[in-house]
Motif scaffolding. Structure first.
Motif, PDB file in Angstrom:
ATOM      1  N   LYS A 185       0.797  -1.227   0.071  1.00 32.50           N
ATOM      2  CA  LYS A 185       0.097  -0.165   0.172  1.00 32.50           C
ATOM      3  C   LYS A 185       0.831   1.326  -0.138  1.00 32.50           C
ATOM      4  O   LYS A 185       0.671   2.216  -0.565  1.00 32.50           O
ATOM      5  CB  LYS A 185      -0.771  -0.095   1.372  1.00 32.50           C
ATOM      6  N   LEU A 186       1.996   1.260   0.886  1.00 32.93           N
ATOM      7  CA  LEU A 186       2.519   2.437   0.795  1.00 32.93           C
ATOM      8  C   LEU A 186       3.837   2.512   0.071  1.00 32.93           C
ATOM      9  O   LEU A 186       4.300   3.701  -0.252  1.00 32.93           O
ATOM     10  CB  LEU A 186       3.416   2.568   2.581  1.00 32.93           C
ATOM     11  N   GLY A 187       4.433   1.598  -0.572  1.00 29.73           N
ATOM     12  CA  GLY A 187       5.532   1.473  -1.270  1.00 29.73           C
ATOM     13  C   GLY A 187       6.807   1.321  -0.698  1.00 29.73           C
ATOM     14  O   GLY A 187       7.856   1.104  -1.272  1.00 29.73           O
ATOM     15  N   TRP A 188       6.720   1.141   0.678  1.00 33.05           N
ATOM     16  CA  TRP A 188       7.773   0.729   1.582  1.00 33.05           C
ATOM     17  C   TRP A 188       7.097   0.097   3.010  1.00 33.05           C
ATOM     18  O   TRP A 188       6.290   0.054   3.155  1.00 33.05           O
ATOM     19  CB  TRP A 188       8.446   1.986   1.975  1.00 33.05           C
ATOM     20  N   GLY A 189       8.135  -0.752   3.384  1.00 35.04           N
ATOM     21  CA  GLY A 189       7.793  -1.370   4.628  1.00 35.04           C
ATOM     22  C   GLY A 189       9.100  -1.509   5.637  1.00 35.04           C
ATOM     23  O   GLY A 189      10.136  -1.171   5.194  1.00 35.04           O
ATOM     24  N   VAL A 190       8.905  -1.862   6.796  1.00 34.79           N
ATOM     25  CA  VAL A 190       9.984  -2.094   7.751  1.00 34.79           C
ATOM     26  C   VAL A 190       9.696  -3.422   8.507  1.00 34.79           C
ATOM     27  O   VAL A 190       8.522  -3.668   8.971  1.00 34.79           O
ATOM     28  CB  VAL A 190       9.944  -0.933   8.802  1.00 34.79           C
TER      29      VAL A 190
ATOM     30  N   LYS B 211      10.586   6.439  -1.158  1.00 31.96           N
ATOM     31  CA  LYS B 211       9.040   6.601  -0.529  1.00 31.96           C
ATOM     32  C   LYS B 211       8.911   6.744   0.838  1.00 31.96           C
ATOM     33  O   LYS B 211       8.232   7.580   1.182  1.00 31.96           O
ATOM     34  CB  LYS B 211       8.205   5.540  -1.142  1.00 31.96           C
ATOM     35  N   LEU B 212       9.911   6.026   1.872  1.00 27.71           N
ATOM     36  CA  LEU B 212       9.822   6.156   3.153  1.00 27.71           C
ATOM     37  C   LEU B 212      10.261   7.519   3.465  1.00 27.71           C
ATOM     38  O   LEU B 212       9.849   8.082   4.365  1.00 27.71           O
ATOM     39  CB  LEU B 212      10.696   5.082   3.793  1.00 27.71           C
ATOM     40  N   ARG B 213      11.442   8.122   2.701  1.00 26.15           N
ATOM     41  CA  ARG B 213      11.903   9.544   3.015  1.00 26.15           C
ATOM     42  C   ARG B 213      10.636  10.519   2.789  1.00 26.15           C
ATOM     43  O   ARG B 213      10.570  11.548   3.554  1.00 26.15           O
ATOM     44  CB  ARG B 213      12.991   9.608   2.113  1.00 26.15           C
ATOM     45  N   GLU B 214      10.072  10.205   1.510  1.00 25.20           N
ATOM     46  CA  GLU B 214       9.141  10.979   1.340  1.00 25.20           C
ATOM     47  C   GLU B 214       7.822  11.079   2.418  1.00 25.20           C
ATOM     48  O   GLU B 214       7.710  12.156   2.794  1.00 25.20           O
ATOM     49  CB  GLU B 214       8.413  10.812  -0.112  1.00 25.20           C
ATOM     50  N   SER B 215       7.616   9.992   3.014  1.00 26.11           N
ATOM     51  CA  SER B 215       6.613   9.759   4.003  1.00 26.11           C
ATOM     52  C   SER B 215       7.239  10.693   5.327  1.00 26.11           C
ATOM     53  O   SER B 215       6.343  11.297   5.926  1.00 26.11           O
ATOM     54  CB  SER B 215       6.419   8.330   4.261  1.00 26.11           C
TER      55      SER B 215
ATOM     56  N   PHE C 128       6.748  14.680   9.560  1.00 29.49           N
ATOM     57  CA  PHE C 128       7.342  15.101  10.553  1.00 29.49           C
ATOM     58  C   PHE C 128       7.769  16.637  10.189  1.00 29.49           C
ATOM     59  O   PHE C 128       8.063  16.848   8.808  1.00 29.49           O
ATOM     60  CB  PHE C 128       8.599  14.582  11.059  1.00 29.49           C
ATOM     61  N   ASP C 129       7.926  17.490  11.048  1.00 32.93           N
ATOM     62  CA  ASP C 129       8.565  18.878  10.730  1.00 32.93           C
ATOM     63  C   ASP C 129      10.020  18.784  10.503  1.00 32.93           C
ATOM     64  O   ASP C 129      10.907  19.215  11.354  1.00 32.93           O
ATOM     65  CB  ASP C 129       8.129  19.747  11.934  1.00 32.93           C
ATOM     66  N   VAL C 130      10.719  18.187   9.391  1.00 30.01           N
ATOM     67  CA  VAL C 130      11.977  18.225   9.145  1.00 30.01           C
ATOM     68  C   VAL C 130      12.167  18.799   7.634  1.00 30.01           C
ATOM     69  O   VAL C 130      11.230  18.714   6.951  1.00 30.01           O
ATOM     70  CB  VAL C 130      12.524  16.840   9.247  1.00 30.01           C
ATOM     71  N   SER C 131      13.401  19.387   7.541  1.00 34.44           N
ATOM     72  CA  SER C 131      13.795  19.843   5.888  1.00 34.44           C
ATOM     73  C   SER C 131      14.291  18.589   5.161  1.00 34.44           C
ATOM     74  O   SER C 131      14.512  17.643   5.537  1.00 34.44           O
ATOM     75  CB  SER C 131      14.667  20.936   6.183  1.00 34.44           C
ATOM     76  N   VAL C 132      14.348  19.092   3.934  1.00 37.31           N
ATOM     77  CA  VAL C 132      14.632  17.984   3.003  1.00 37.31           C
ATOM     78  C   VAL C 132      16.070  17.609   3.192  1.00 37.31           C
ATOM     79  O   VAL C 132      16.338  16.446   3.047  1.00 37.31           O
ATOM     80  CB  VAL C 132      14.550  18.465   1.704  1.00 37.31           C
ATOM     81  N   ASN C 133      16.929  18.358   3.674  1.00 40.52           N
ATOM     82  CA  ASN C 133      18.436  18.144   3.995  1.00 40.52           C
ATOM     83  C   ASN C 133      18.632  17.158   5.116  1.00 40.52           C
ATOM     84  O   ASN C 133      19.818  16.879   5.437  1.00 40.52           O
ATOM     85  CB  ASN C 133      19.174  19.394   4.035  1.00 40.52           C
ATOM     86  N   ASP C 134      17.386  17.171   5.790  1.00 44.04           N
ATOM     87  CA  ASP C 134      17.446  16.604   7.278  1.00 44.04           C
ATOM     88  C   ASP C 134      17.089  15.025   7.139  1.00 44.04           C
ATOM     89  O   ASP C 134      17.402  14.276   8.307  1.00 44.04           O
ATOM     90  CB  ASP C 134      16.428  17.222   8.379  1.00 44.04           C
ATOM     91  N   VAL C 135      16.817  14.652   6.171  1.00 43.46           N
ATOM     92  CA  VAL C 135      16.430  13.089   5.905  1.00 43.46           C
ATOM     93  C   VAL C 135      17.281  12.600   4.637  1.00 43.46           C
ATOM     94  O   VAL C 135      17.229  13.210   3.487  1.00 43.46           O
ATOM     95  CB  VAL C 135      14.984  12.817   5.675  1.00 43.46           C
TER      96      VAL C 135
END
Length: 133
Positions: A52-57, A91-95, A100-107
């Motif tokens: 469903k999400l395109g990623w999993g853990v 896709k996990l990064r995009e989620s 969360f309140d993080v900038s693009v450079n923080d992930v």
């Protein structure tokens, strides 16, 4: 008598596979102990959520979520690390960026893991649990 008892000239005509199978069937050491036979747990629910999400853990063998905290560069860089990712880590990064309140450079996506700046282990574990992992 096993093939190991025969002279080498007799072994040449026998295939390697037959020799290996004879050795393994006669050896008591060939059976692995139960803890060595276990593979990482991949639950049916993980696969459904991943589709469903395109990623999993995948949870660890103890049932914990693979979210870790690491301190680098002499205590100047604090990271939350998510490991054991199924599917697309981008896709996990995009989620994470949406949730969360993080900038693009923080992930950052690294080989085998996603790194988020700051100590967010509790938030990440709660979020992954709410997603069904």
């Amino acid at each position: 008598s096993t093939s190991l008892d025969q002279p080498p000239s007799r072994l040449i005509g026998v295939s390697l596979q037959q020799n290996v199978s004879r050795f393994l069937s006669s050896s008591a050491a060939s059976t692995l102990p139960p803890h060595a036979q276990k593979s990482p747990k991949l639950y049916e629910n993980d696969v459904q959520v991943e589709s469903k999400l395109g990623w999993g853990v995948v949870r660890s063998a103890n049932g914990n979520l693979p979210v870790y905290f690491d301190i680098r560069n002499y205590n100047s860089r604090k990271l939350t690390i998510i490991r054991k990712i199924l599917g697309d880590p981008e896709k996990l990064r995009e989620s994470i960026l949406r949730e969360f309140d993080v900038s693009v450079n923080d992930v950052a996506v690294r080989v085998g893991r996603v790194e988020v700046k700051g100590k967010r282990t509790r938030e990440m574990r709660e979020w992954l649990a709410s997603k069904g992992f």
